[in-house]
Each structure stands twice: as C-alpha cells, then as structure tokens.
Design a protein around this motif. Structure first.
Motif, short mmCIF file in Angstrom:
data_model
loop_
_atom_site.label_atom_id
_atom_site.label_comp_id
_atom_site.label_asym_id
_atom_site.label_seq_id
_atom_site.Cartn_x
_atom_site.Cartn_y
_atom_site.Cartn_z
N UNK A 141 33.57 40.98 39.93
CA UNK A 141 34.39 42.15 39.59
C UNK A 141 35.65 42.28 40.41
N UNK A 142 36.05 41.22 41.11
CA UNK A 142 37.31 41.14 41.86
C UNK A 142 37.35 39.74 42.47
N UNK A 143 38.36 38.92 42.13
CA UNK A 143 39.54 39.25 41.34
C UNK A 143 39.22 39.37 39.85
N UNK A 144 38.79 40.54 39.49
CA UNK A 144 38.43 40.77 38.12
C UNK A 144 37.21 39.96 37.73
N UNK A 145 37.12 39.70 36.44
CA UNK A 145 36.01 38.93 35.87
C UNK A 145 36.42 37.47 35.72
N UNK A 146 36.61 36.81 36.84
CA UNK A 146 37.16 35.45 36.80
C UNK A 146 36.31 34.49 35.97
N UNK A 147 35.02 34.44 36.24
CA UNK A 147 34.18 33.48 35.53
C UNK A 147 34.06 33.81 34.04
N UNK A 148 33.70 35.04 33.66
CA UNK A 148 33.58 35.32 32.22
C UNK A 148 34.89 35.12 31.45
N UNK A 149 36.00 35.59 32.00
CA UNK A 149 37.27 35.43 31.29
C UNK A 149 37.70 33.98 31.23
N UNK A 150 37.27 33.18 32.20
CA UNK A 150 37.59 31.75 32.15
C UNK A 150 36.90 31.09 30.97
N UNK A 151 35.72 31.57 30.60
CA UNK A 151 35.04 31.00 29.43
C UNK A 151 35.79 31.34 28.14
N UNK A 152 36.41 32.52 28.08
CA UNK A 152 37.25 32.82 26.91
C UNK A 152 38.44 31.88 26.88
N UNK A 410 36.76 32.25 50.96
CA UNK A 410 37.09 32.08 52.38
C UNK A 410 37.51 33.37 53.06
N UNK A 411 36.93 34.49 52.57
CA UNK A 411 37.20 35.82 53.12
C UNK A 411 38.58 36.36 52.78
N UNK A 412 39.31 35.65 51.89
CA UNK A 412 40.56 36.20 51.38
C UNK A 412 40.26 37.39 50.46
N UNK A 413 39.22 37.22 49.68
CA UNK A 413 38.79 38.29 48.77
C UNK A 413 37.57 38.93 49.41
N UNK A 414 37.84 39.82 50.36
CA UNK A 414 36.79 40.28 51.28
C UNK A 414 36.15 41.61 50.89
#
Length: 513
Positions: A141-152, A410-414
């Motif tokens: 849920x951050x950075x958004x829905x990266x995995x699900x939207x990548x499948x679209x 790597x703790x960028x998205x912490x």
C-alpha cells in the motif's frame, strides 16, 4: 451509454456500473488534451537531459542511479516485469475491472506524463473484457499497489495471463482476438502505471457499495426481529434521536418506524414489558454509528477515485515535476479499517438478536430453538453457532491493518500503509456480515411463522413492509417443521442479501434511508 472519464468527477456509482455492469468507458476530449500536453512536457525534459526520478533514474533505493536516454524504455519494461511479485489466488473480475478503470481515470487527469495511446489501450482492454490475472497478495500500500498494478501493466504490454470470455489465456492471445496491439512502454510510463492506490480502492469501493445496501438490510433484519419478539417502537420516536443529533442514528430510527408502521406485533407500548433489551432498543444508536462510519468512507473514496496517486507528478503549466507521496495508501487504509469495523458491528448485534429468538429464556414465549419438536429436533440451535463463529472470525479481521508498517526498498520506503490488506479484510468481514444477517432474517421468519402456528399471532399482523419481506422469503424457503439440512436453507438467505432481491421487494413497499 459509456462512462466518460476525465480524472475529476468519476462517481462511486459509475465505478460499480463499469466493474459489475460491464458498462463501456471512454475518455473525454479535454482529458486527452491534458494528457498530450503532459507527455509533450516529458519528452521535452528528456531532450534536455533533465534528471527526474523514475524517468532518468532508478527506483526506490536506486533513485540515485542515473539512466541513459537509450535505456529508458528498458527501464520501464524491467520495472513492470520485476514488480509482478504478487502471490495467492487472483482477484475477482469486479475488482480487476474497477482497478483498471480507476487507473485510467487517474492517468486521464494529465499529471502523469503517460502517452494518451497507452491509456486508450487499457480502456480498449477494459471494454473488450480482457482482465489481467492479479494475485491478491503482495501489496504494502506504499508506494501504492506496486505489485497488483504491475500485473495490469503486464497485460497491457502483452505478457502474463488474462481472463477473457470466461477463459484464462495469455494476454497477447486475447489482445490479438480483439485487434488490440500490446503497448511498448516509453519513458515514465511503467511508473505511471504501477504507482498508485487503485487496487486497494477497487476492492474498497466494492465493499463500500455492498455495505451501503447492508445498512438497510440490517434495519430490515431488526424490524423482523422486532415483529417476532413484540418489540416496543416507542424507543424509535424521532424526538429521542433528534436530541442526540447523529445523522445515521436518526436515519436508522426512521427506517425502523417505516418498516414497522402498521404492525400489530411491534407496537409503541406493550402490556408485558416496559422496555426492550439493548439489541432492540438501541438499534438506531448501533446501526446509526455504522451508517455514519460508512458515510465517512463514501466521502473518502469519492475523493480517492479522482485522485492522482503516482510519482513523480507532472505540472507542465508550472514547468515542474515533483517527487511526492500521493501513492501512500494511508487515507484509504484508515477508511477501510473503519469500514470493516462498522460492517462487523452490524453482524455483532445481529447475532445477539438471533440468540434472543432461539433462547427460550429470552424469546417472549417462543418455542425453544424455534422447533415444536424439542429434543428429537434441534431447530435453529446450530444456526446461532454459525453466526457466532463468523462474528468471532470478524474480530480477527477487524484488527486494523493500518497500524502495522514494515520498511521496504532498503529502508527508503520506511513507512507503508497496508491499505490493500485493510480492503481485502473488509471484503472478508462483509461476506461474513451478510451471512450473519441472513441467519437473523431466517430466524425471524421462522419465529414469525411459529407465532401463528402456536396461535399467538397471525402473518396478517405484520407491517406491510415486513409482510412483503416475509412473503418473498417464503417463495425461496419454506418454514422448518422437521429438521432439514440447514446449510441449504441458510445459503438462500445469503443469496437474497447478496443479490439485493429481498431489499428490492421491501423497497417496492416503502422508501428506506
């Protein structure tokens, strides 16, 4: 008539028409102009050699790695295929369609820098019924829905599997059948496609829609229980609820008065008692609080379905590209956690009402467990077990996902929202709540039948609204004299709630809030 999107005024109702009613979608001419303007700005920045996150740099922890112009296409392609890390069963079609629509709407705002042709291709897929297979687990849920939207996005570039006309097949095959050419991603486009909150919002908006109907079902269930237990309607007097001032409470009380108007069972004063237990007397206060919570979620979702949630965001008129955090799902995470708690409470109090009807110590003279053949028959004894089980299960799902966070990249998205988990568990809670309310309604219908059977009341004593509900129920499920396979009967009530048929019958008689 197609739903026209422009990134600004899509409604919850229109989302449901597209994701469930298969209504077609088109993009407004004004949106096309804005999209083309933003894309021209991105191309200009590329020509100038500007350093922009995700355009000429890597992603996440790799934000400090510069990418050469001739590698920008590979960067976007690799972003999509590397981020398709979802696991688990695929999302239902309605969720996938909603996510595709919401992503197209967000991109149509003209602040993402994507090509118009890329958005149009996704719209074409949506209209053709080509639905990428999206595993339901794997989003923070951050950075958004990266995995699900990548499948679209994977389906958009002709890779992965899709569902098309009831079959699972390679995306390229389905697109070929419809004459749709897969997209070759240009600079910025992969990031524009997979960075956002559209998957969690797609699930949440569907749960919200059903919850809005379930609010009315809950009031109907309470009214039928009031008929069965000879409830005191004076507790629903508008003077009481206006003094407190909560909108949901006032509406729920009005619904109960409407549903019970004309009843000879539930009346303003009862000779046998002065007041009802909380599960009947406090229905407006309990249901009303859930109504207010659901209204809050409706407002939050209405904003989110028209929000730009990718990163970086392009402002061509200001000659500016800003790396921000609109992809963070916290606004939806909190809303959907609130939603599931609100829905769960409708089930919680419903189970208590069902218990009162089967318990001979509490049921105002009804036969124990609603059977005339005590001992040899168990009647509705275990139906209450099932309801209690699902109410308890909901308490596990009700743990707010948004209070958890696990650092990534790597703790960028912490700090992450876990908003997709909030939405997914809200869907589980909703399903249980529908079933529990179905059990209460089934129990109330049995109790009403038994009142007539033992000569205490008549079906004709019901209010017009509850009588319409009862008579419709009897076209689907007969009264239970001897024990039957209860699962088969209870499923019928779950279906009557899920397909809205019971509510539709009642709303032909009365208007509910």
């Amino acid at each position: 008539m197609a739903v026209v999107i422009n990134g600004k005024d899509l409604t919850v109702e229109e989302v449901i028409r597209v994701c469930r009613g298969m209504e077609e979608v088109s993009i407004s001419p004004d949106a096309e102009k804005r999209v083309n303007k933003a894309r021209a700005y991105i191309d200009k920045k590329l020509d100038e050699g500007a350093i922009i996150y995700g355009l000429t740099t890597g992603f996440g922890k790799f934000a400090n790695v510069f990418i050469d112009r001739d590698e920008t296409t590979a960067l976007q392609h690799n972003l999509i295929i590397s981020h398709t890390c979802g696991m688990g069963e695929p999302y239902e079609q309605k969720y996938v369609r909603a996510a595709m629509l919401l992503r197209c709407n967000a991109l149509s705002r003209g602040n993402s820098g994507i090509r118009f042709s890329t958005i149009q291709t996704m719209v074409d897929m949506l209209n053709a019924g080509i639905h990428p297979q999206i595993p339901c687990k794997g989003s923070l849920g951050a950075s958004g829905d990266l995995a699900p939207l990548s499948f679209i996005a994977l389906g958009l570039i002709g890779l992965g599997n899709v569902e098309y006309k009831g079959q699972i097949m390679p995306a390229a095959e389905a697109m070929e059948k419809e004459g749709i050419r897969p997209v070759e991603l240009a600079a910025k486009e992969g990031l524009a496609l997979n960075n956002g909150t559209q998957m969690m919002t797609a699930v949440g908006v569907n749960v919200l829609w059903d919850a809005m109907h379930l609010m009315k079902v809950a009031d109907l269930a309470a009214a039928m229980t009031a008929e069965a237990l000879h409830g005191i309607t004076k507790a629903y007097d508008p003077k009481v609820h206006e003094l407190r001032g909560h909108k949901g409470q006032i509406e729920s009380a009005e619904n109960l008065r409407t549903l019970l108007k004309g009843s000879k069972n539930a009346m303003r004063v009862q000779n046998t008692k002065v007041q009802d237990p909380y599960t009947l007397r406090c229905v407006p206060q309990i249901h009303g609080a859930s109504r207010d919570a659901i209204e809050y979620v409706y407002d939050a979702v209405s904003r989110e379905i028209n929000a730009v949630t990718d990163n970086p965001i392009v402002f061509p008129d200001d000659d500016d590209v800003i790396s921000g955090g609109n992809f963070h799902g916290q606004p939806m995470a909190l809303a959907f956690d609130f939603l599931k708690i609100a829905v769960s409470e409708l089930a919680d109090v419903s189970e208590r009402r069902a218990e009162r009807m089967i318990n001979p110590s509490l049921s105002e003279g009804l036969p124990g467990f609603l059977t005339l053949h005590a001992g040899v028959c168990s009647g509705f004894m275990i139906a209450q077990y099932a309801a209690a089980s699902m109410v308890s299960e909901n308490k596990i799902y009700d743990h707010p996902a948004c209070v958890d966070s696990i650092p990534s990249s790597g703790n960028q998205e912490d700090h992450v929202s876990m908003g997709t988990t909030s939405a997914r568990t809200a869907a589980m809670v909703l399903d249980n709540a529908e079933k529990v309310l179905g059990i209460e309604i089934a129990t109330a219908a049995q109790a009403i039948w038994l009142r007539e059977k033992i000569g205490e009341s008549k079906i004709s004593n019901l209010a017009p609204a509850t009588k319409a509900a009862y008579e419709y129920i009897r076209t689907k499920s007969d009264p239970i004299d001897q024990d039957v396979i209860m699962h088969d009967e209870l499923v019928k009530f779950d279906e009557m709630i899920k397909d809205n048929s019971l509510l539709e019958v009642v709303e032909k008689e009365v208007t509910l809030k």
